[in-house]
Design a protein around this motif. Structure first.
Motif, PDB file in Angstrom:
ATOM      1  N   MET A   1      -3.534  19.112  -3.928  1.00 36.55           N
ATOM      2  CA  MET A   1      -2.784  17.850  -3.784  1.00 36.55           C
ATOM      3  C   MET A   1      -3.754  16.705  -3.460  1.00 36.55           C
ATOM      4  N   LEU A   2      -3.362  15.505  -3.852  1.00 35.90           N
ATOM      5  CA  LEU A   2      -4.070  14.317  -3.409  1.00 35.90           C
ATOM      6  C   LEU A   2      -3.798  14.177  -1.912  1.00 35.90           C
ATOM      7  N   GLU A   3      -4.600  13.386  -1.236  1.00 32.64           N
ATOM      8  CA  GLU A   3      -4.324  13.279   0.196  1.00 32.64           C
ATOM      9  C   GLU A   3      -3.371  12.115   0.483  1.00 32.64           C
ATOM     10  N   GLN A   4      -2.268  12.427   1.155  1.00 33.63           N
ATOM     11  CA  GLN A   4      -1.274  11.381   1.443  1.00 33.63           C
ATOM     12  C   GLN A   4      -1.641  10.652   2.734  1.00 33.63           C
ATOM     13  N   THR A   5      -1.890   9.362   2.608  1.00 29.72           N
ATOM     14  CA  THR A   5      -2.329   8.603   3.780  1.00 29.72           C
ATOM     15  C   THR A   5      -1.393   7.428   4.064  1.00 29.72           C
ATOM     16  N   TRP A   6      -1.629   6.828   5.201  1.00 32.95           N
ATOM     17  CA  TRP A   6      -0.766   5.735   5.693  1.00 32.95           C
ATOM     18  C   TRP A   6      -1.652   4.700   6.351  1.00 32.95           C
ATOM     19  N   ARG A   7      -1.460   3.439   5.994  1.00 35.76           N
ATOM     20  CA  ARG A   7      -2.257   2.407   6.654  1.00 35.76           C
ATOM     21  C   ARG A   7      -1.679   2.074   8.022  1.00 35.76           C
ATOM     22  N   TRP A   8      -2.550   2.137   9.004  1.00 33.94           N
ATOM     23  CA  TRP A   8      -2.153   1.897  10.382  1.00 33.94           C
ATOM     24  C   TRP A   8      -3.111   0.855  10.940  1.00 33.94           C
ATOM     25  N   PHE A   9      -2.558  -0.187  11.579  1.00 30.79           N
ATOM     26  CA  PHE A   9      -3.422  -1.292  11.994  1.00 30.79           C
ATOM     27  C   PHE A   9      -4.031  -1.108  13.384  1.00 30.79           C
ATOM     28  N   GLY A  10      -4.010   0.121  13.873  1.00 35.59           N
ATOM     29  CA  GLY A  10      -4.644   0.374  15.170  1.00 35.59           C
ATOM     30  C   GLY A  10      -3.627   0.315  16.289  1.00 35.59           C
ATOM     31  N   PRO A 346     -10.229  15.639  -1.591  1.00 36.00           N
ATOM     32  CA  PRO A 346      -9.105  15.178  -2.418  1.00 36.00           C
ATOM     33  C   PRO A 346      -9.073  13.650  -2.452  1.00 36.00           C
ATOM     34  N   ILE A 347      -8.687  13.108  -3.584  1.00 35.40           N
ATOM     35  CA  ILE A 347      -8.591  11.642  -3.674  1.00 35.40           C
ATOM     36  C   ILE A 347      -7.472  11.181  -2.729  1.00 35.40           C
ATOM     37  N   PRO A 348      -7.803  10.280  -1.800  1.00 35.92           N
ATOM     38  CA  PRO A 348      -6.739   9.800  -0.922  1.00 35.92           C
ATOM     39  C   PRO A 348      -5.875   8.751  -1.625  1.00 35.92           C
ATOM     40  N   LEU A 349      -4.593   8.773  -1.337  1.00 35.82           N
ATOM     41  CA  LEU A 349      -3.715   7.718  -1.857  1.00 35.82           C
ATOM     42  C   LEU A 349      -2.851   7.218  -0.720  1.00 35.82           C
ATOM     43  N   ARG A 350      -2.395   5.994  -0.853  1.00 34.04           N
ATOM     44  CA  ARG A 350      -1.399   5.530   0.121  1.00 34.04           C
ATOM     45  C   ARG A 350      -0.314   4.746  -0.590  1.00 34.04           C
ATOM     46  N   PRO A 351       0.876   4.668   0.054  1.00 32.94           N
ATOM     47  CA  PRO A 351       1.975   3.977  -0.601  1.00 32.94           C
ATOM     48  C   PRO A 351       1.754   2.470  -0.696  1.00 32.94           C
ATOM     49  N   ASP A 352       0.721   1.950  -0.087  1.00 32.02           N
ATOM     50  CA  ASP A 352       0.475   0.510  -0.124  1.00 32.02           C
ATOM     51  C   ASP A 352       1.659  -0.231   0.477  1.00 32.02           C
ATOM     52  N   HIS A 353       2.124  -1.292  -0.163  1.00 32.44           N
ATOM     53  CA  HIS A 353       3.231  -2.037   0.448  1.00 32.44           C
ATOM     54  C   HIS A 353       4.559  -1.339   0.182  1.00 32.44           C
ATOM     55  N   GLY A 354       5.540  -1.711   0.981  1.00 34.79           N
ATOM     56  CA  GLY A 354       6.897  -1.257   0.710  1.00 34.79           C
ATOM     57  C   GLY A 354       7.819  -2.438   0.918  1.00 34.79           C
ATOM     58  N   ALA A 355       9.012  -2.337   0.352  1.00 35.93           N
ATOM     59  CA  ALA A 355      10.014  -3.385   0.589  1.00 35.93           C
ATOM     60  C   ALA A 355      10.497  -3.261   2.033  1.00 35.93           C
ATOM     61  N   GLN A 356      11.209  -4.265   2.496  1.00 32.62           N
ATOM     62  CA  GLN A 356      11.894  -4.132   3.784  1.00 32.62           C
ATOM     63  C   GLN A 356      13.287  -3.608   3.495  1.00 32.62           C
ATOM     64  N   ILE A 357      13.588  -2.461   4.073  1.00 36.17           N
ATOM     65  CA  ILE A 357      14.908  -1.848   3.879  1.00 36.17           C
ATOM     66  C   ILE A 357      15.416  -1.354   5.231  1.00 36.17           C
TER      67      ILE A 357
END
Ligand code: DNO
Length: 394
Positions: A1-10, A346-357
């Motif tokens: 699998m690719l690596e599922q990541t999440w951007r976190w601002f600290g 593994p190539i890391p990927l992240r969902p990047d932006h998302g809508a506000q829901i």
């Protein structure tokens, strides 16, 4: 699998690492945002951040970003020192076990939008860029010298009528969006500062700016190679010139120039489908095929775009980007590396932006970095990957 990541601002991010874990992401994408651009990231601060993430049961997979000082981009002032510092930061990160570093080489500003609250029919909210609104920003808000002369007559007259219809509140909103709309940089500027910064590029055209980037790559890529780090340049967002500034990471030609300038697995790109995809002239299926061997990180989101350089961020399976084909190419590339590369990650990927829901409306978040909207995208990305893997791989 690719690596599922999440951007976190600290630690200042209102979304906690515990919450991130429940999204199913295993990797964290973060940066030491507190360190002024240009300074060295010390081993101590890097280790502290890494510890914090590991204590929460996650891994610090990608550094996004180590920002490039404006002096380096313009090759003025203290640029030599800043390049040395940048190399040292790469080495310190590599020694701490970091494998992937994302950065950009956009002049003055990071990504730009003209509306941070575009409503979908279902009530969700997303980010939008209207070309004419940005011309209004340039001509009327920034009042950039020579701005009017830089646009064709029909564009200017559309901008004039757009401007004439704005009431004071709408005009202020556009201005605030633009100034905060240096969103990526995390800095806020005044109109005067922006103009001053733009003026700093008056003698730098596209060719010269490309030379500056290549000179920078020739210095930093060997440092990255020495510690097994893969650099991943982020495309310009949007991928065309804004405010008369040169932009050099927007098309297949640009990307090929960059990866060929220093031919090394350490000199790669961030394949950001939203940034590259916001331009109607980019064919992403072709780009992902041609660039696959140098994709070191992927940002996945969809956009709906048109031929007048307007676009908005859309749900993962709505919009003009063919997520299926892109994911398929990434999976095949990842498999190739898994089989052939002794230093495979593994190539890391992240969902990047998302809508506000959903619950995102009860919180303020950095534009694009919602909790539920991104989580929905990540869940869809995960499902897409599993579906494709099961149908094409043994
Ligand atoms: C926007 C981000 C960018 C990106 C930088 C990388 O949401 O993808 O701000 O982090 O351009 O340096």
């Amino acid at each position: 699998m690719l690596e599922q990541t999440w951007r976190w601002f600290g630690p200042a991010d209102r979304i906690t690492l515990e919450q991130v874990r429940q999204t199913g992401a295993t990797g964290i994408v973060t940066a030491l945002h507190q360190i002024p651009t240009g300074d060295v990231w010390t081993p101590k601060l890097i280790a502290e951040r890494k510890d914090l993430i590991e204590k929460a049961g996650l891994t610090w997979s990608v550094v996004e970003s180590v920002p490039v000082h404006e002096d380096i981009k313009k090759r003025i002032g203290m640029y030599k020192q800043y390049i040395e510092n940048y190399k040292q930061t790469i080495v310190n990160l590599g020694n701490a076990g970091m494998k992937t570093i994302c950065y950009n080489f956009m002049p003055v500003t990071d990504w730009s939008r003209t509306n941070l609250k575009m409503k979908f029919a279902d009530g969700a909210q997303s980010l939008q860029f209207e070309y004419i609104a940005f011309v209004v920003v340039d001509v009327y808000i920034l009042n950039r010298p020579n701005a009017r002369e830089s646009y064709p007559a029909d564009i200017l007259s559309s901008a004039d009528s757009y401007f004439n219809k704005l009431n004071e509140e709408q005009l202020n909103e556009l201005k605030d969006t633009f100034l905060l709309g240096f969103p990526g940089s995390g800095e806020t500027f005044t109109i005067e500062e922006v103009n001053e910064r733009i003026n700093g590029y008056k003698d730098i055209n596209k060719e010269k700016f490309q030379e500056h980037l290549i000179a920078f790559l020739k210095e930093i890529i060997p440092a990255a190679e020495s510690v097994g780090v893969k650099m991943a340049i982020h495309p310009d967002d949007p991928p065309w010139s804004l405010m008369g500034l040169p932009r050099i990471v927007g098309t297949i030609e640009d990307a090929e120039k960059i990866i060929n300038a220093v031919d090394s697995p350490s000199n790669g790109i961030t394949f950001c489908t939203g940034s590259l995809g916001s331009a109607y002239f980019n064919n992403l299926n072709e780009m992902v095929e041609k660039l696959a061997h140098r994709i070191n990180f992927a940002h996945l989101r969809n956009v709906t775009r048109d031929e007048n350089l307007n676009f908005h961020e859309d749900y993962l399976f709505n919009g003009d980007i063919d997520m299926y084909s892109i994911m398929k190419t990434l999976i095949l590339e990842n498999e190739k590396r898994r089989k052939n590369d002794s230093e495979y990650i593994p190539i890391p990927l992240r969902p990047d932006h998302g809508a506000q829901i959903l619950g995102d409306f009860n919180e303020t978040n950095y534009p694009g970095y919602s909790l539920y909207g991104r989580m929905k995208n990540l869940a869809e990305i995960r499902g897409l990957e599993i579906g494709i893997r099961n149908s094409i791989l043994k």
